[in-house]
Design a protein around this motif. Structure first.
Motif, PDB file in Angstrom:
ATOM      1  N   THR A   6    -122.290 -17.185 -62.749  1.00 43.31           N
ATOM      2  CA  THR A   6    -122.156 -18.722 -62.258  1.00 43.31           C
ATOM      3  C   THR A   6    -123.406 -19.416 -63.338  1.00 43.31           C
ATOM      4  O   THR A   6    -124.059 -18.833 -64.053  1.00 43.31           O
ATOM      5  CB  THR A   6    -122.552 -19.051 -60.882  1.00 43.31           C
ATOM      6  N   GLN A   7    -123.138 -20.672 -63.321  1.00 46.63           N
ATOM      7  CA  GLN A   7    -124.157 -21.515 -63.908  1.00 46.63           C
ATOM      8  C   GLN A   7    -125.619 -21.524 -63.632  1.00 46.63           C
ATOM      9  O   GLN A   7    -126.540 -21.179 -64.446  1.00 46.63           O
ATOM     10  CB  GLN A   7    -123.670 -23.295 -64.138  1.00 46.63           C
ATOM     11  N   SER A   8    -125.642 -21.211 -62.257  1.00 45.80           N
ATOM     12  CA  SER A   8    -127.149 -21.212 -61.630  1.00 45.80           C
ATOM     13  C   SER A   8    -127.581 -20.027 -62.066  1.00 45.80           C
ATOM     14  O   SER A   8    -128.814 -19.730 -62.409  1.00 45.80           O
ATOM     15  CB  SER A   8    -127.203 -21.419 -60.224  1.00 45.80           C
ATOM     16  N   LEU A   9    -126.759 -18.745 -61.959  1.00 38.24           N
ATOM     17  CA  LEU A   9    -127.229 -17.457 -62.102  1.00 38.24           C
ATOM     18  C   LEU A   9    -127.742 -17.340 -63.830  1.00 38.24           C
ATOM     19  O   LEU A   9    -128.727 -16.965 -63.979  1.00 38.24           O
ATOM     20  CB  LEU A   9    -126.241 -16.494 -62.038  1.00 38.24           C
ATOM     21  N   LEU A  10    -127.124 -17.791 -64.645  1.00 38.41           N
ATOM     22  CA  LEU A  10    -127.209 -17.934 -65.892  1.00 38.41           C
ATOM     23  C   LEU A  10    -128.563 -18.560 -66.403  1.00 38.41           C
ATOM     24  O   LEU A  10    -129.408 -18.295 -67.324  1.00 38.41           O
ATOM     25  CB  LEU A  10    -126.009 -18.574 -66.923  1.00 38.41           C
ATOM     26  N   ASP A  11    -128.665 -20.042 -65.608  1.00 39.39           N
ATOM     27  CA  ASP A  11    -129.800 -20.676 -65.749  1.00 39.39           C
ATOM     28  C   ASP A  11    -131.051 -19.882 -65.404  1.00 39.39           C
ATOM     29  O   ASP A  11    -132.134 -19.820 -66.081  1.00 39.39           O
ATOM     30  CB  ASP A  11    -129.698 -21.922 -65.096  1.00 39.39           C
ATOM     31  N   ALA A  12    -130.934 -18.939 -64.418  1.00 36.78           N
ATOM     32  CA  ALA A  12    -132.041 -18.190 -64.175  1.00 36.78           C
ATOM     33  C   ALA A  12    -132.247 -17.096 -64.946  1.00 36.78           C
ATOM     34  O   ALA A  12    -133.606 -16.934 -65.291  1.00 36.78           O
ATOM     35  CB  ALA A  12    -131.570 -17.517 -62.682  1.00 36.78           C
ATOM     36  N   TYR A  13    -131.340 -16.724 -65.506  1.00 41.75           N
ATOM     37  CA  TYR A  13    -131.573 -15.533 -66.570  1.00 41.75           C
ATOM     38  C   TYR A  13    -132.427 -15.992 -67.747  1.00 41.75           C
ATOM     39  O   TYR A  13    -133.090 -15.681 -68.477  1.00 41.75           O
ATOM     40  CB  TYR A  13    -130.243 -15.012 -67.076  1.00 41.75           C
ATOM     41  N   MET A  14    -132.060 -17.365 -68.154  1.00 36.42           N
ATOM     42  CA  MET A  14    -132.632 -18.085 -69.197  1.00 36.42           C
ATOM     43  C   MET A  14    -133.869 -18.226 -68.821  1.00 36.42           C
ATOM     44  O   MET A  14    -135.011 -18.317 -69.956  1.00 36.42           O
ATOM     45  CB  MET A  14    -131.895 -19.302 -69.677  1.00 36.42           C
ATOM     46  N   LYS A 337    -127.421  -8.016 -69.678  1.00 33.68           N
ATOM     47  CA  LYS A 337    -127.702  -8.553 -68.217  1.00 33.68           C
ATOM     48  C   LYS A 337    -126.568  -9.544 -67.870  1.00 33.68           C
ATOM     49  O   LYS A 337    -125.798  -9.292 -66.730  1.00 33.68           O
ATOM     50  CB  LYS A 337    -128.924  -9.338 -68.100  1.00 33.68           C
ATOM     51  N   ILE A 338    -125.997 -10.260 -68.708  1.00 36.33           N
ATOM     52  CA  ILE A 338    -124.771 -11.196 -68.486  1.00 36.33           C
ATOM     53  C   ILE A 338    -123.514 -10.301 -68.492  1.00 36.33           C
ATOM     54  O   ILE A 338    -122.657 -10.306 -67.518  1.00 36.33           O
ATOM     55  CB  ILE A 338    -124.615 -12.307 -69.472  1.00 36.33           C
ATOM     56  N   LYS A 339    -123.519  -9.519 -69.398  1.00 37.48           N
ATOM     57  CA  LYS A 339    -122.451  -8.434 -69.372  1.00 37.48           C
ATOM     58  C   LYS A 339    -122.273  -7.928 -67.989  1.00 37.48           C
ATOM     59  O   LYS A 339    -120.901  -7.547 -67.588  1.00 37.48           O
ATOM     60  CB  LYS A 339    -122.399  -7.411 -70.444  1.00 37.48           C
TER      61      LYS A 339
END
Length: 342
Positions: A6-14, A337-339
């Motif tokens: 999700t966008q929020s999860l990707l933002d957290a990864y960043m 991680k995204i994969k």
């Protein structure tokens, strides 16, 4: 535990990426093949729409151009480079164990880093740039330097490869010889305009402040003269979204057929510098683990920390940068991680 991206999860990864030492800013665009999954995120001192230096990701664009020119019957990858380059340029270019092999070098050898030509950018030159010594780097400088160095192997020697920016500098000259125009104009005509890439261009104005400042560890690197002189080996500036448009076109038949894409991946050579990855013909393969050496992401890295990769296993595409000369491992971990989450 796996998560749906999700966008929020990707933002957290960043946010975690920029917590790593010397990563001051990062941006990533992630899409799947259909475009149903499409997210862009940034953190630190980079915004989602910022321009950044693609560096050697530019080599994918060169590959697209070479195959377009081949489709137009203007060259063959098996052509000897001496067909397109003047004698004074090629004379003594590749002298191995006392024998001049320059006449044996083909376009494919350059594209696959199997020419044996030394890399002008390694060692002393790279150290000069990291110290902040900015200078334009002409073809004449390259030729003078590499003619003083010893090639490591004969052109096309089985199982031998060496990453060399020299190869792609020569490919730029060949493109200009074949087309009768500049690399900049060829990129614009065959790629940028055709794909509507309004946020992609060749860096040529030393006063251009649009690209975000590049970093080497904690130090900003200001190298406008150099970046303005390497169009065919690393001179493209773009946004993550524009690079995504190109990357998907590259892997989905816009520039060349899927059969030709397979041709680029027919023979992989393992390289240990400037990182550990495999190289085909104008394309690299980056394994994400020791257990997946025969698999991995397809695309290219840039020395700037830029990346453009396709994951065939999950049909994912990644573009962006960690904008750090020493930041490639952080970008690889992020993509892995995204994969796992997608």
């Amino acid at each position: 535990m796996n998560h749906k991206l999700t966008q929020s999860l990707l933002d957290a990864y960043m946010s975690k990426v920029i917590s790593r030492k010397n990563i001051h800013g990062a941006v990533i665009c992630v899409e799947n093949g259909s475009g149903a999954l499409s997210f862009t995120s940034s953190a630190g001192n980079i915004q989602p729409s910022d321009f950044y230096f693609l560096a050697s990701v530019t080599k994918l664009y060169v590959t697209a151009v070479m195959l377009r020119l081949r489709a137009q019957n203007r060259l063959r990858l098996e052509d000897k480079i001496s067909r397109y380059l003047p004698t004074d340029m090629t004379s003594g270019l590749h002298v191995y164990k006392g024998i001049d092999y320059t006449q044996a070098i083909t376009i494919k050898h350059l594209m696959s880093n199997t020419s044996g030509l030394p890399d002008y950018f390694s060692n002393d030159v790279f150290s000069e740039f990291l110290s902040g010594k900015d200078q334009a780097w002409s073809l004449e400088k390259t030729l003078t330097l590499i003619k003083q160095k010893k090639p490591r192997f004969m052109p096309g020697q089985k199982g031998k490869a060496q990453y060399s920016d020299t190869n792609y500098q020569l490919l730029g000259i060949i493109i200009e010889a074949v087309t009768g125009t500049s690399v900049k104009d060829v990129f614009k005509q065959l790629i940028f305009d055709e794909l509507g890439l309004e946020e992609t261009y060749i860096f040529e104005d030393v006063n251009d402040s649009r690209p975000v400042p590049l970093y080497y560890k904690s130090k900003p690197l200001h190298l406008p003269r150099y970046m303005a002189s390497i169009a065919s080996e690393g001179g493209i500036v773009a946004t993550a979204k524009d690079t995504m448009t190109f990357l998907k076109a590259f892997f989905n038949g816009h520039f060349f057929s899927r059969q030709e894409l397979s041709e680029l991946q027919k023979n992989w050579n393992l390289l240990f510098l400037p990182g550990t990855f495999y190289y085909g013909v104008g394309i690299s393969r980056q394994p994400l683990s020791l257990w997946g050496l025969k698999k991995g992401l397809l695309g290219h890295w840039g020395q700037s920390g830029a990346f453009a990769f396709h994951d065939p296993e999950k049909d994912l595409y990644f573009t962006g940068t960690v904008n750090q000369v020493t930041g490639h491992s952080a970008a690889a971990r992020l993509m892995n991680k995204i994969k796992k989450s997608a």
